[in-house]
Scaffold this motif. Sequence first.
Motif, PDB file in Angstrom:
ATOM      1  N   ARG A 190     -29.036  -6.752   9.155  1.00 42.29           N
ATOM      2  CA  ARG A 190     -28.825  -5.599  10.040  1.00 42.29           C
ATOM      3  C   ARG A 190     -28.502  -4.383   9.189  1.00 42.29           C
ATOM      4  O   ARG A 190     -27.661  -4.449   8.297  1.00 42.29           O
ATOM      5  CB  ARG A 190     -27.697  -5.874  11.019  1.00 42.29           C
ATOM      6  CG  ARG A 190     -28.074  -7.026  11.962  1.00 42.29           C
ATOM      7  CD  ARG A 190     -27.252  -7.034  13.152  1.00 42.29           C
ATOM      8  NE  ARG A 190     -27.522  -5.785  13.880  1.00 42.29           N
ATOM      9  CZ  ARG A 190     -27.163  -5.576  15.120  1.00 42.29           C
ATOM     10  NH1 ARG A 190     -26.559  -6.494  15.789  1.00 42.29           N
ATOM     11  NH2 ARG A 190     -27.417  -4.434  15.698  1.00 42.29           N
ATOM     12  N   VAL A 224     -28.624  -3.236   4.065  1.00 44.25           N
ATOM     13  CA  VAL A 224     -28.430  -4.163   5.173  1.00 44.25           C
ATOM     14  C   VAL A 224     -27.349  -5.176   4.830  1.00 44.25           C
ATOM     15  O   VAL A 224     -27.048  -5.405   3.656  1.00 44.25           O
ATOM     16  CB  VAL A 224     -29.740  -4.921   5.527  1.00 44.25           C
ATOM     17  CG1 VAL A 224     -30.841  -3.964   5.933  1.00 44.25           C
ATOM     18  CG2 VAL A 224     -30.193  -5.805   4.379  1.00 44.25           C
ATOM     19  N   LYS A 225     -26.781  -5.800   5.877  1.00 42.06           N
ATOM     20  CA  LYS A 225     -25.868  -6.914   5.660  1.00 42.06           C
ATOM     21  C   LYS A 225     -26.686  -8.103   5.198  1.00 42.06           C
ATOM     22  O   LYS A 225     -27.715  -8.437   5.799  1.00 42.06           O
ATOM     23  CB  LYS A 225     -25.128  -7.259   6.957  1.00 42.06           C
ATOM     24  CG  LYS A 225     -24.186  -6.174   7.400  1.00 42.06           C
ATOM     25  CD  LYS A 225     -23.468  -6.566   8.677  1.00 42.06           C
ATOM     26  CE  LYS A 225     -22.528  -5.451   9.107  1.00 42.06           C
ATOM     27  NZ  LYS A 225     -21.785  -5.807  10.303  1.00 42.06           N
ATOM     28  N   SER A 269     -27.234 -11.006   7.908  1.00 41.05           N
ATOM     29  CA  SER A 269     -27.974 -10.751   9.148  1.00 41.05           C
ATOM     30  C   SER A 269     -29.183  -9.814   8.985  1.00 41.05           C
ATOM     31  O   SER A 269     -29.983  -9.693   9.893  1.00 41.05           O
ATOM     32  CB  SER A 269     -27.040 -10.120  10.177  1.00 41.05           C
ATOM     33  OG  SER A 269     -26.646  -8.818   9.751  1.00 41.05           O
TER      34      SER A 269
END
Length: 140
Positions: free
Chosen positions: A118, A112-113, A116
């Motif tokens: 995400r 994930v980032k 964020s």
Amino acid sequence: MHIAEKKIEVRYAETDQMGVVYHANYIIWMELGRTQLIKDLGFNYAEMEADGIISPVLDIQATYKKPVRYGETVTVKTWIESYDGLRVTYGYEIVADTGDLSVTGTSVHVCVKKDSFRPISIKRLYPEWHEAYEKNKKQG
């Protein structure tokens, strides 16, 4: 399928009142095994993190079969149990120096980032990792 091996000498601080390795330490050893596997494949988590990508644990499972004690040496065996381009499931066996199987387990991760949380596509952002994982994952 590549199986990484990481030797660990059990330290006194890793044991509990009963003189056996405290259960949470096996989870730490799984991380050491995972790091060794990634290193064996020619990669480094720190480089990915420098890009702002992290790989949190979504699920972890351990089955305790036989206790390990202070002074023993174990080998953490780690492999890619499954990989779909987004999620990675690592498999583990922790084997005592006697040859006895002490722990089996799996952990599921997604990249994930960092800012964020995400999910990202490993295939798109890290094609070399994708190819290595496809090549080295457990087959059917």
